[in-house]
Design an enzyme around this catalytic site. Sequence first.
Site, mmCIF file in Angstrom:
data_model
loop_
_atom_site.group_PDB
_atom_site.id
_atom_site.type_symbol
_atom_site.label_atom_id
_atom_site.label_comp_id
_atom_site.label_asym_id
_atom_site.label_seq_id
_atom_site.Cartn_x
_atom_site.Cartn_y
_atom_site.Cartn_z
ATOM 1 N N ARG A 23 2.300 2.940 9.380
ATOM 2 C CA ARG A 23 1.551 3.731 10.366
ATOM 3 C C ARG A 23 2.453 4.315 11.460
ATOM 4 O O ARG A 23 2.024 5.216 12.182
ATOM 5 C CB ARG A 23 0.441 2.900 11.006
ATOM 6 N N GLN B 140 5.576 -11.670 7.344
ATOM 7 C CA GLN B 140 5.049 -12.338 8.541
ATOM 8 C C GLN B 140 4.450 -11.325 9.516
ATOM 9 O O GLN B 140 3.668 -11.673 10.393
ATOM 10 C CB GLN B 140 6.168 -13.152 9.197
ATOM 11 N N ASP C 156 2.103 -9.425 9.007
ATOM 12 C CA ASP C 156 0.656 -9.611 8.892
ATOM 13 C C ASP C 156 0.383 -11.115 8.827
ATOM 14 O O ASP C 156 0.055 -11.668 7.773
ATOM 15 C CB ASP C 156 0.128 -8.890 7.651
ATOM 16 N N LEU D 181 6.641 3.175 1.653
ATOM 17 C CA LEU D 181 7.548 2.035 1.788
ATOM 18 C C LEU D 181 8.629 2.267 2.847
ATOM 19 O O LEU D 181 9.100 3.380 3.038
ATOM 20 C CB LEU D 181 8.212 1.733 0.442
ATOM 21 N N MET E 295 8.520 -2.507 11.887
ATOM 22 C CA MET E 295 8.313 -1.415 10.930
ATOM 23 C C MET E 295 6.895 -1.464 10.386
ATOM 24 O O MET E 295 6.355 -2.528 10.113
ATOM 25 C CB MET E 295 9.322 -1.514 9.798
ATOM 26 N N GLU F 243 11.852 -0.289 5.214
ATOM 27 C CA GLU F 243 12.764 -1.430 5.068
ATOM 28 C C GLU F 243 12.037 -2.776 5.079
ATOM 29 O O GLU F 243 12.537 -3.748 4.510
ATOM 30 C CB GLU F 243 13.828 -1.407 6.170
ATOM 31 N N GLY F 244 10.897 -2.857 5.746
ATOM 32 C CA GLY F 244 10.116 -4.100 5.729
ATOM 33 C C GLY F 244 9.703 -4.448 4.307
ATOM 34 O O GLY F 244 9.914 -5.573 3.829
ATOM 35 N N HIS F 245 9.116 -3.454 3.622
ATOM 36 C CA HIS F 245 8.733 -3.680 2.218
ATOM 37 C C HIS F 245 9.966 -4.003 1.374
ATOM 38 O O HIS F 245 9.929 -4.903 0.521
ATOM 39 C CB HIS F 245 8.084 -2.418 1.631
ATOM 40 N N MET G 233 0.843 -1.195 0.000
ATOM 41 C CA MET G 233 0.000 0.000 0.000
ATOM 42 C C MET G 233 0.884 1.252 0.000
ATOM 43 O O MET G 233 0.425 2.345 0.356
ATOM 44 C CB MET G 233 -0.941 -0.005 1.197
HETATM 45 P P1 AMP Z 1 1.412 -2.956 3.496
HETATM 46 O O1 AMP Z 1 1.978 -1.911 2.587
HETATM 47 O O2 AMP Z 1 1.340 -2.558 4.926
HETATM 48 O O3 AMP Z 1 0.134 -3.557 2.960
HETATM 49 O O4 AMP Z 1 2.467 -4.138 3.491
HETATM 50 C C1 AMP Z 1 2.871 -4.744 2.287
HETATM 51 C C2 AMP Z 1 3.625 -6.002 2.601
HETATM 52 O O5 AMP Z 1 4.776 -5.684 3.366
HETATM 53 C C3 AMP Z 1 2.789 -6.997 3.414
HETATM 54 O O6 AMP Z 1 3.048 -8.312 2.932
HETATM 55 C C4 AMP Z 1 3.330 -6.810 4.798
HETATM 56 O O7 AMP Z 1 3.218 -7.954 5.613
HETATM 57 C C5 AMP Z 1 4.790 -6.501 4.517
HETATM 58 N N1 AMP Z 1 5.375 -5.790 5.647
HETATM 59 C C6 AMP Z 1 4.920 -4.659 6.238
HETATM 60 N N2 AMP Z 1 5.692 -4.340 7.283
HETATM 61 C C7 AMP Z 1 6.649 -5.288 7.366
HETATM 62 C C8 AMP Z 1 7.754 -5.525 8.246
HETATM 63 N N3 AMP Z 1 8.024 -4.713 9.270
HETATM 64 N N4 AMP Z 1 8.524 -6.604 8.022
HETATM 65 C C9 AMP Z 1 8.259 -7.453 6.994
HETATM 66 N N5 AMP Z 1 7.247 -7.286 6.131
HETATM 67 C C10 AMP Z 1 6.456 -6.227 6.313
#
Ligand code: AMP
Length: 280
Positions: A185, A146, A148, A31, A182, A33-35, A28
């Site tokens: 939000r 993981q 989510d 972005l 990370m 470091e998780g993404h 979404m």
């Molecule tokens: P989002 O943009 O929040 O929908 O997240 C997109 C993808 O990034 C989803 O598969 C999330 O699980 C993953 N994601 C978000 N935050 C993290 C994080 N801190 N570590 C690993 N993956 C993440």
Amino acid sequence: MNIVQTIEELRALRWADPSLTWGLVPTMGALHEGHLSLVRRARAENDRVAVSVFVNPTQFNNAADLEKYPRTLERDCELLAAEGCELVWAPTELIMYPPGYQTTIIVEAITKLLEGAHRPGHFAGVATVVAKLFNAVEPTRAYFGQKDAQQVAVIKQMVRDLDFNLEIVVCPIVREPDGLAMSSRNTRLNPAEREAALVLNRSLAAAVAEWESGRRDADHLRASMLALLEAEPLARVDYVSAADPATLQELTGPVESALLSMAVYIGDVRLIDNMLVGVE
Ligand code: AMP
């Protein structure tokens, strides 16, 4: 790097060379470091990487949360270009849900628990948009975090049930140096809330330590997390859980493995986090 909006543009690039493998990272935006860890894994395992950036309105059960969700497409594209991503697909709401749109995907039992129980309609929105992303991109592999945990379980279930022809790859949670998971939000937390938000990681880590020291009763693990969370004045607990990692059903008594998870409001920002014990 190509940045496209329409499904036609996306498909032209996706199928320019049908012999290549593609990794898709659904996001979404906003972005971090998780993404980027997902993008790097996709980069390593596929010939080409596509990242979708779409703030999907149907998975928000709270209008204010949707409105306040950070949108930083230009910066996102810079980060993705630096990671060697080939394709960014950032569709509009009108492209994803044109007038007359009628179809929703409901994954049944596993969406009634945890996040699903607290966010009505959330997983119908997630499953539907992810199915649309899969059908538009037809990736070889798709990458999810993981972070989510229930989302991963729901999507794996949908892929099995609807025979999607792709592999789901799950990547570990990326944390800030102080332990906060990370999240896009996190940028909405003020300095005091940012400090208070550490209680999620701290209470999960404490429960993991209890489990490792042999105190493996699920009720005790939940109570231990709850006690630490309730000691933080800026935290308001939505739920804490010690659940079966496969079915997500709440556990009781001594447990060999568990998904420890929680949703906690810090101020008006709802954060989630989790840790697994006894898995692998
Ligand atoms: P989002 O943009 O929040 O929908 O997240 C997109 C993808 O990034 C989803 O598969 C999330 O699980 C993953 N994601 C978000 N935050 C993290 C994080 N801190 N570590 C690993 N993956 C993440």
